[in-house]
Scaffold this motif. Structure first.
Motif, short mmCIF file in Angstrom:
data_model
loop_
_atom_site.label_atom_id
_atom_site.label_comp_id
_atom_site.label_asym_id
_atom_site.label_seq_id
_atom_site.Cartn_x
_atom_site.Cartn_y
_atom_site.Cartn_z
N LYS A 50 0.71 -1.45 0.09
CA LYS A 50 0.21 -0.26 0.35
C LYS A 50 0.51 1.76 0.20
CE LYS A 50 -4.17 -1.10 1.77
NZ LYS A 50 -5.50 -0.71 2.64
N ALA A 51 2.49 1.26 -0.34
CA ALA A 51 3.14 2.16 -0.40
C ALA A 51 2.74 3.27 -1.50
CB ALA A 51 4.37 1.99 0.02
N THR A 52 2.98 4.40 -1.12
CA THR A 52 2.69 5.34 -1.99
C THR A 52 3.76 5.42 -3.10
OG1 THR A 52 2.12 6.84 -0.57
CG2 THR A 52 2.86 7.92 -2.74
N HIS A 53 5.18 4.60 -2.77
CA HIS A 53 6.05 4.47 -4.11
C HIS A 53 7.25 3.64 -3.67
CE1 HIS A 53 5.30 7.91 -5.61
NE2 HIS A 53 5.49 8.85 -4.29
N ASN A 54 7.14 2.53 -4.55
CA ASN A 54 8.52 1.77 -4.18
C ASN A 54 9.56 1.41 -5.22
OD1 ASN A 54 8.20 -0.42 -1.81
ND2 ASN A 54 5.58 -0.29 -3.39
N THR A 55 10.65 2.67 -6.00
CA THR A 55 10.80 3.20 -6.12
C THR A 55 12.47 1.89 -6.02
OG1 THR A 55 10.99 5.87 -5.84
CG2 THR A 55 12.42 5.15 -6.97
N TRP A 56 12.62 1.22 -7.13
CA TRP A 56 14.42 0.20 -7.02
C TRP A 56 15.02 0.64 -8.58
CZ3 TRP A 56 14.85 -2.86 -10.96
CH2 TRP A 56 14.49 -2.57 -12.13
N ALA A 57 16.40 0.03 -8.21
CA ALA A 57 17.85 0.05 -9.16
C ALA A 57 17.90 -1.37 -8.52
CB ALA A 57 17.99 1.15 -9.46
N ALA A 58 18.69 -1.81 -9.84
CA ALA A 58 19.48 -3.16 -9.72
C ALA A 58 20.72 -3.45 -10.63
CB ALA A 58 18.18 -4.49 -9.69
N LEU A 59 22.03 -3.08 -10.28
CA LEU A 59 23.12 -4.11 -11.37
C LEU A 59 22.96 -5.74 -11.91
CD1 LEU A 59 25.52 -1.08 -10.38
CD2 LEU A 59 25.09 -1.41 -12.85
N LEU A 60 22.86 -5.72 -12.43
CA LEU A 60 22.38 -6.91 -13.21
C LEU A 60 24.02 -7.33 -14.44
CD1 LEU A 60 18.95 -7.29 -13.66
CD2 LEU A 60 20.13 -7.82 -11.51
N PRO A 61 24.00 -8.00 -14.37
CA PRO A 61 25.82 -8.73 -15.21
C PRO A 61 25.49 -8.23 -17.04
CG PRO A 61 24.61 -10.51 -14.08
CD PRO A 61 23.61 -9.76 -13.50
N THR A 62 24.11 -7.98 -17.14
CA THR A 62 22.93 -7.34 -18.22
C THR A 62 23.35 -5.37 -18.09
OG1 THR A 62 21.19 -7.25 -17.70
CG2 THR A 62 22.41 -8.96 -18.91
N GLY A 63 23.70 -5.09 -17.22
CA GLY A 63 23.21 -3.35 -17.35
C GLY A 63 22.40 -3.00 -15.50
N GLY A 64 22.12 -2.63 -15.61
CA GLY A 64 21.58 -1.08 -14.82
C GLY A 64 19.52 -1.27 -15.32
N LEU A 65 19.12 -1.43 -14.17
CA LEU A 65 17.91 -0.95 -14.35
C LEU A 65 16.98 -0.92 -13.23
CD1 LEU A 65 16.25 -4.96 -14.72
CD2 LEU A 65 16.42 -3.20 -16.98
N LYS A 66 16.00 0.40 -13.77
CA LYS A 66 15.17 0.96 -12.15
C LYS A 66 13.80 1.49 -12.55
CE LYS A 66 17.27 5.48 -14.36
NZ LYS A 66 15.74 5.66 -16.02
N ALA A 67 13.04 1.89 -11.63
CA ALA A 67 12.06 2.04 -12.29
C ALA A 67 11.36 2.80 -10.83
CB ALA A 67 10.90 0.55 -11.57
N ASP A 68 10.96 4.13 -11.46
CA ASP A 68 10.94 4.71 -10.35
C ASP A 68 9.21 5.41 -9.77
OD1 ASP A 68 12.57 6.52 -11.39
OD2 ASP A 68 11.87 7.34 -12.74
N ASP A 69 8.39 4.15 -10.35
CA ASP A 69 7.45 3.74 -9.35
C ASP A 69 6.07 5.25 -8.59
OD1 ASP A 69 5.21 2.64 -8.27
OD2 ASP A 69 5.90 2.04 -6.44
N GLY A 70 6.61 6.23 -9.70
CA GLY A 70 6.51 7.17 -9.44
C GLY A 70 6.39 8.76 -9.15
N GLU A 71 7.64 7.89 -8.74
CA GLU A 71 8.35 8.79 -7.54
C GLU A 71 10.26 9.75 -8.62
OE1 GLU A 71 8.49 11.34 -5.37
OE2 GLU A 71 9.58 10.05 -3.14
N SER A 72 9.45 10.18 -9.41
CA SER A 72 10.19 10.75 -10.77
C SER A 72 11.55 11.07 -10.90
CB SER A 72 9.50 11.98 -11.66
OG SER A 72 10.68 12.21 -12.62
#
Length: 122
Positions: A50-72
């Motif tokens: 129920k949180a407003t935002h679950n913002t995340w990032a990951a550094l994987l062998p294939t490169g970086g991924l990220k998601a703002d989940d509404g927190e631009s």
């Protein structure tokens, strides 16, 4: 037990600012599928779901991924910190429960503070 929780580490609420609460969590991952599994596991906790935002990032062998989940822009803040610290094969999730007052640019500082707390606990 570690297998059941996918290595998920939750520090819980690490700071508050003008009513907004920030928590930080993370886990070792090597693929987008594993990132999604960790996010799904985190959200089995009703408070995180129920949180407003679950913002995340990951550094994987294939490169970086990220998601703002509404927190631009917040995902990029996490990703840059991970790159700077050399944290690879890991996902870091910053959760925010909005407290009713806009934080403006301070929201990025709070994301950085949460990630710092996680990195110090590694």
């Amino acid at each position: 037990m570690e297998d059941q929780n996918l290595g998920l580490r939750q520090l819980g609420v690490v700071l508050t600012d003008r009513g907004s609460k920030y928590a930080v969590s993370g886990a070792p991952v090597t693929s987008r599928t594993e990132v999604d599994a960790v996010l799904d596991l985190l959200k089995t906790d009703r408070a995180y779901a129920k949180a407003t935002h679950n913002t995340w990032a990951a550094l994987l062998p294939t490169g970086g991924l990220k998601a703002d989940d509404g927190e631009s822009g917040a995902g990029m803040v996490i990703l840059r910190m991970m790159e700077r610290e050399g944290i690879k094969d890991h996902v870091i999730i910053v959760t925010r429960w909005y407290g009713g007052k806009k934080l403006g640019g301070d929201r990025f500082r709070r994301v950085q503070d949460a990630v710092r707390a996680y990195l110090e606990d590694l």
